[in-house]
Design an enzyme around this catalytic site. Structure first.
Site, PDB file in Angstrom:
ATOM      1  N   PHE A 182       0.814  -1.073   0.009  1.00  0.00           N
ATOM      2  CA  PHE A 182       0.170  -0.082  -0.075  1.00  0.00           C
ATOM      3  C   PHE A 182       0.947   1.198   0.175  1.00  0.00           C
ATOM      4  CE2 PHE A 182       0.731  -0.850   4.590  1.00  0.00           C
ATOM      5  CZ  PHE A 182       1.115   0.670   4.862  1.00  0.00           C
ATOM      6  N   SER A 263       5.572  -7.249   3.176  1.00  0.00           N
ATOM      7  CA  SER A 263       6.155  -7.582   4.655  1.00  0.00           C
ATOM      8  C   SER A 263       6.773  -8.889   4.369  1.00  0.00           C
ATOM      9  CB  SER A 263       4.763  -8.057   5.737  1.00  0.00           C
ATOM     10  OG  SER A 263       4.174  -9.292   5.056  1.00  0.00           O
ATOM     11  N   GLU A 284      10.860  -7.729  -2.334  1.00  0.00           N
ATOM     12  CA  GLU A 284      11.305  -6.352  -1.950  1.00  0.00           C
ATOM     13  C   GLU A 284      10.224  -6.161  -0.571  1.00  0.00           C
ATOM     14  OE1 GLU A 284      13.486  -4.129  -3.004  1.00  0.00           O
ATOM     15  OE2 GLU A 284      13.844  -4.681  -5.201  1.00  0.00           O
ATOM     16  N   THR A 319      12.120   2.380   3.334  1.00  0.00           N
ATOM     17  CA  THR A 319      13.362   2.864   3.884  1.00  0.00           C
ATOM     18  C   THR A 319      13.376   3.798   4.938  1.00  0.00           C
ATOM     19  OG1 THR A 319      12.968   4.263   2.079  1.00  0.00           O
ATOM     20  CG2 THR A 319      14.118   2.549   1.572  1.00  0.00           C
ATOM     21  N   GLY A 486      14.512   7.955  -0.223  1.00  0.00           N
ATOM     22  CA  GLY A 486      14.494   8.740  -1.252  1.00  0.00           C
ATOM     23  C   GLY A 486      15.559   8.403  -2.222  1.00  0.00           C
ATOM     24  N   ALA A 487      15.792   7.117  -2.774  1.00  0.00           N
ATOM     25  CA  ALA A 487      16.511   6.687  -3.653  1.00  0.00           C
ATOM     26  C   ALA A 487      16.077   7.063  -5.067  1.00  0.00           C
ATOM     27  CB  ALA A 487      16.592   5.163  -3.442  1.00  0.00           C
TER      28      ALA A 487
HETATM   29  P1  NAD Z   1       1.800  -7.128   3.086  1.00  0.00           P
HETATM   30  O1  NAD Z   1       2.731  -7.973   3.018  1.00  0.00           O
HETATM   31  O2  NAD Z   1       0.501  -7.002   3.839  1.00  0.00           O
HETATM   32  O3  NAD Z   1       0.966  -7.003   1.801  1.00  0.00           O
HETATM   33  C1  NAD Z   1       1.632  -6.788   0.251  1.00  0.00           C
HETATM   34  C2  NAD Z   1       0.771  -7.378  -0.682  1.00  0.00           C
HETATM   35  O4  NAD Z   1       0.556  -8.940  -0.616  1.00  0.00           O
HETATM   36  C3  NAD Z   1      -0.593  -6.820  -0.651  1.00  0.00           C
HETATM   37  O5  NAD Z   1      -0.826  -6.643  -2.355  1.00  0.00           O
HETATM   38  C4  NAD Z   1      -1.370  -7.951  -0.286  1.00  0.00           C
HETATM   39  O6  NAD Z   1      -2.681  -7.938  -0.718  1.00  0.00           O
HETATM   40  C5  NAD Z   1      -0.724  -9.074  -0.919  1.00  0.00           C
HETATM   41  N1  NAD Z   1      -1.122 -10.462  -0.361  1.00  0.00           N
HETATM   42  C6  NAD Z   1      -1.459 -10.695   0.908  1.00  0.00           C
HETATM   43  N2  NAD Z   1      -1.663 -12.036   1.084  1.00  0.00           N
HETATM   44  C7  NAD Z   1      -1.196 -12.724   0.105  1.00  0.00           C
HETATM   45  C8  NAD Z   1      -1.240 -14.033  -0.287  1.00  0.00           C
HETATM   46  N3  NAD Z   1      -1.419 -15.057   0.378  1.00  0.00           N
HETATM   47  N4  NAD Z   1      -0.559 -14.104  -1.649  1.00  0.00           N
HETATM   48  C9  NAD Z   1       0.057 -13.262  -2.453  1.00  0.00           C
HETATM   49  N5  NAD Z   1      -0.029 -11.932  -1.997  1.00  0.00           N
HETATM   50  C10 NAD Z   1      -0.711 -11.668  -0.884  1.00  0.00           C
HETATM   51  O7  NAD Z   1       2.446  -5.509   2.982  1.00  0.00           O
HETATM   52  P2  NAD Z   1       1.889  -4.221   3.396  1.00  0.00           P
HETATM   53  O8  NAD Z   1       1.616  -4.188   4.814  1.00  0.00           O
HETATM   54  O9  NAD Z   1       0.770  -3.899   2.097  1.00  0.00           O
HETATM   55  O10 NAD Z   1       3.171  -3.313   2.824  1.00  0.00           O
HETATM   56  C11 NAD Z   1       4.055  -2.871   3.882  1.00  0.00           C
HETATM   57  C12 NAD Z   1       5.242  -3.808   3.904  1.00  0.00           C
HETATM   58  O11 NAD Z   1       5.886  -3.561   2.518  1.00  0.00           O
HETATM   59  C13 NAD Z   1       6.292  -3.094   4.886  1.00  0.00           C
HETATM   60  O12 NAD Z   1       7.099  -4.224   5.401  1.00  0.00           O
HETATM   61  C14 NAD Z   1       7.370  -2.571   4.064  1.00  0.00           C
HETATM   62  O13 NAD Z   1       8.651  -2.254   4.259  1.00  0.00           O
HETATM   63  C15 NAD Z   1       7.182  -3.513   2.720  1.00  0.00           C
HETATM   64  N6  NAD Z   1       7.567  -2.730   1.345  1.00  0.00           N
HETATM   65  C16 NAD Z   1       8.985  -2.897   0.868  1.00  0.00           C
HETATM   66  C17 NAD Z   1       9.521  -2.400  -0.124  1.00  0.00           C
HETATM   67  C18 NAD Z   1      10.935  -2.647  -0.768  1.00  0.00           C
HETATM   68  O14 NAD Z   1      11.078  -2.285  -1.750  1.00  0.00           O
HETATM   69  N7  NAD Z   1      11.758  -3.451   0.126  1.00  0.00           N
HETATM   70  C19 NAD Z   1       8.707  -1.048  -0.699  1.00  0.00           C
HETATM   71  C20 NAD Z   1       7.536  -0.911  -0.175  1.00  0.00           C
HETATM   72  C21 NAD Z   1       7.175  -1.562   0.968  1.00  0.00           C
END
Ligand code: NAD
Length: 539
Positions: A182, A263, A284, A319, A486-487
């Site tokens: 999100f 996550s 990611e 980040t 901010g990459a």
């Molecule tokens: P999340 O893991 O709850 O959800 C991520 C995505 O996975 C959503 O689209 C969700 O609907 C989907 N999902 C849920 N259950 C699934 C399943 N069984 N199979 C496949 N997909 C499924 O994460 P979130 O709360 O939306 O996002 C926040 C997290 O994302 C944080 O940990 C953040 O650090 C990470 N994040 C990482 C990066 C990166 O580049 N490293 C970038 C942005 C966010």
């Protein structure tokens, strides 16, 4: 009507978020009032959806923005079929011609940058410049992909056999599934789509269910360009939905590369499931990023850099700086300035689209609950809350939003043994502790499971070189005198360890979206075997 609903509660001089919405929605080809009718959340050449209706909520005031029809299992199946067909057509289009289509996508996004940025603010909760910046990031990576369209390809290698030619060929891979989080509701898709398209693939996007409207608005812009080129819309397909829709992409062999942003907990499962069917995955995941301030740092530079990285996007960037290590000799003065900076932002928490706002809402009520639970745990574990630690007070018109106070927590002993510091709480909570030597600070920086981004503030070249070298930071993004967040798009973006080792965006990230083959061409009339092997057969 969106604009009327809150009209009575809002002072005239302060326009509320929703008053922006009608015009923005209209210019993006959405219904001007998507609450009065449902918005289709599936696209594979035409729009539809037979799944559940999910509400899109404005996190700043709890207002209903739209009701989005999600994908059913049948919709996902239809989308997979359409995307594979689209790929078969697109893979034969020469890469430089793909680049021309991308160029038009970039132009179309530029025309809609402010409106799409506003939807990001309305639905995700980012402040105006960050919402706009997110769209700019897509425009930038599209430009990068246009450049790649004239240069992608493999190396030529010398052959040990006479009149043999060896080269690596990058062919289109197939269908790329993109599951996004999100907090970057459009840019992460932009990174993936651009590199996927230039490599000759079709892409299916499954956004976070709470940011469906951002995904629909983005897809409409891209689809209009594909349609103008008479290309199949399923090259940029969309399946809005929750975990079950994502799971269908994870499990399906017709998805050749699954790019997952989210996550650590979910990513760990997704990675294993894609591996179990010998698919390719790109992960990611969460970060737990540290900044370190040495006594020789330029403090006037360190303070705003750290404040931006800790407070920006209300602490909801992967980040975001979550841990701050200060040299003991400067800790008290630096911390006093940082606390003052935090206090000064109290008046700048509010409507993300209002000029001057620095801190918007937390995206969902869940996030507020997690923040409050973390604060309770921090108190139990002996963390000292220096500023924040509770729900934020905002204008009455925003009272139904998700508001928390950015928080600084002082922790003893470098945070060793302090459990909350090992985890990523996706909220504006910054832990601060002290160290004595650079070596100790590096050990603390590296002492967590995650490995996304890190920053060292110093004016000393040898400290900086140690930091980026073999004994230095173990994160995928390493900064000196700059923020953890901010990459730019030119460098590969991604993290090590439990962040998933993925690399997206710039650098060589594009190579993951291709099907590589090492090709040997014998243009002699002789049979020649490598390594001097003889294998002559009687004729
Ligand atoms: P999340 O893991 O709850 O959800 C991520 C995505 O996975 C959503 O689209 C969700 O609907 C989907 N999902 C849920 N259950 C699934 C399943 N069984 N199979 C496949 N997909 C499924 O994460 P979130 O709360 O939306 O996002 C926040 C997290 O994302 C944080 O940990 C953040 O650090 C990470 N994040 C990482 C990066 C990166 O580049 N490293 C970038 C942005 C966010």
């Amino acid at each position: 009507m969106l604009s009327r609903r809150f009209a009575s509660a809002v002072p005239l001089q302060r326009r509320l978020l929703s008053t922006h919405a009608q015009g923005v929605f209209q210019r993006l080809g959405l219904s001007p009032d998507p609450t009065s009718s449902e918005t289709p959340g599936v696209y594979h050449g035409s729009w539809g959806g037979r799944g559940a209706l999910v509400d899109s909520i404005n996190p700043a005031n709890g207002e209903l923005l739209a009701r989005v029809r999600q994908a059913s299992a049948e919709d996902t199946e239809d989308t997979l079929v359409a995307a594979r067909e689209a790929y078969k057509q697109w893979r034969t289009v020469p890469a430089p011609r793909r680049g021309l289509v991308l160029q038009d996508i970039g132009r179309a996004l530029e025309e809609k940058r402010d409106d799409l940025g506003a939807v990001v603010s309305l639905e995700m909760g980012k402040i105006k410049s960050e919402g706009r910046g997110e769209v700019q990031e897509i425009i930038d990576i599209v430009g990068y992909a246009v450049g790649l369209s004239r240069s992608i390809g493999g190396s030529v290698f010398p052959s040990e056999r006479p009149n043999h030619f060896i080269t690596e060929v990058a062919n289109p891979l197939g269908v790329v599934g993109v599951i996004s989080a999100f907090n970057f509701p459009t840019a992460v898709y932009g990174w993936n789509l651009s590199l996927s398209l230039v490599n000759g693939n079709a892409t299916i996007w499954k956004p976070a269910p709470t940011t469906s409207l951002c995904a629909i608005a983005t897809t409409k812009i891209i689809a209009s360009v594909l349609e103008s080129h008479k290309l199949p819309g399923a090259l940029s397909a969309l399946v809005c939905g929750g975990g079950e829709v994502g799971q269908a992409l994870v499990d399906d062999k017709r998805v050749d590369l699954l790019s997952f942003t989210g996550s650590e907990a979910r990513g760990k499962i997704v990675g294993q499931q894609v591996q179990a069917r010998f698919g390719k995955s790109l992960l990611e995941l969460g970060g737990n990023n540290a900044a370190i301030v040495l006594p020789d740092a330029n403090m006037a530079l360190a303070l705003p850099s750290i404040a931006f990285a800790a407070l920006g996007t209300a602490g909801q960037r992967c980040t975001t700086t979550r841990r701050l290590f200060l040299h003991s000799s400067i800790a008290d003065s630096f911390l006093a300035s940082l606390v003052a900076a935090y206090k000064s932002t109290a008046s700048r928490i509010g409507d993300p689209l209002a000029e001057g706002t620095l801190i918007g809402p937390v995206h969902a009520q869940d996030g507020v609950n997690r923040y409050l639970a973390a604060i309770e745990q921090i108190k139990k574990d002996g963390g000292e809350i220096l500023v924040g630690g509770k729900r934020a007070e905002v204008d009455a018109a925003l009272s139904k939003g998700n508001w928390v106070e950015p928080t600084i927590v002082k922790v003893a002993n470098g945070g060793r043994g302090f459990k909350m510091m090992q985890e990523e709480t996706f909220a504006p909570i910054l832990y601060v502790s002290t160290f004595e030597t650079l070596e100790e600070a590096i050990e603390l920086n590296n002492g967590v499971a995650q490995g996304l981004s890190s920053a060292l503030f110093t004016q000393d070249l040898s400290n900086a070189l140690k930091w980026i070298g073999p004994e230095g930071s173990d994160t995928g993004i390493v900064n000196v005198n700059g923020s953890t967040s901010g990459a730019e798009i030119g460098a590969p973006f991604g993290g090590n360890k439990s962040t998933g080792w993925g690399r997206e965006s710039g650098g060589d990230a594009w190579k993951q979206y291709a099907r590589w083959a090492s090709c040997t061409l014998n243009w002699s009339n002789e049979v020649a075997l490598a390594q001097g092997v003889n294998f002559s057969v009687e004729e």
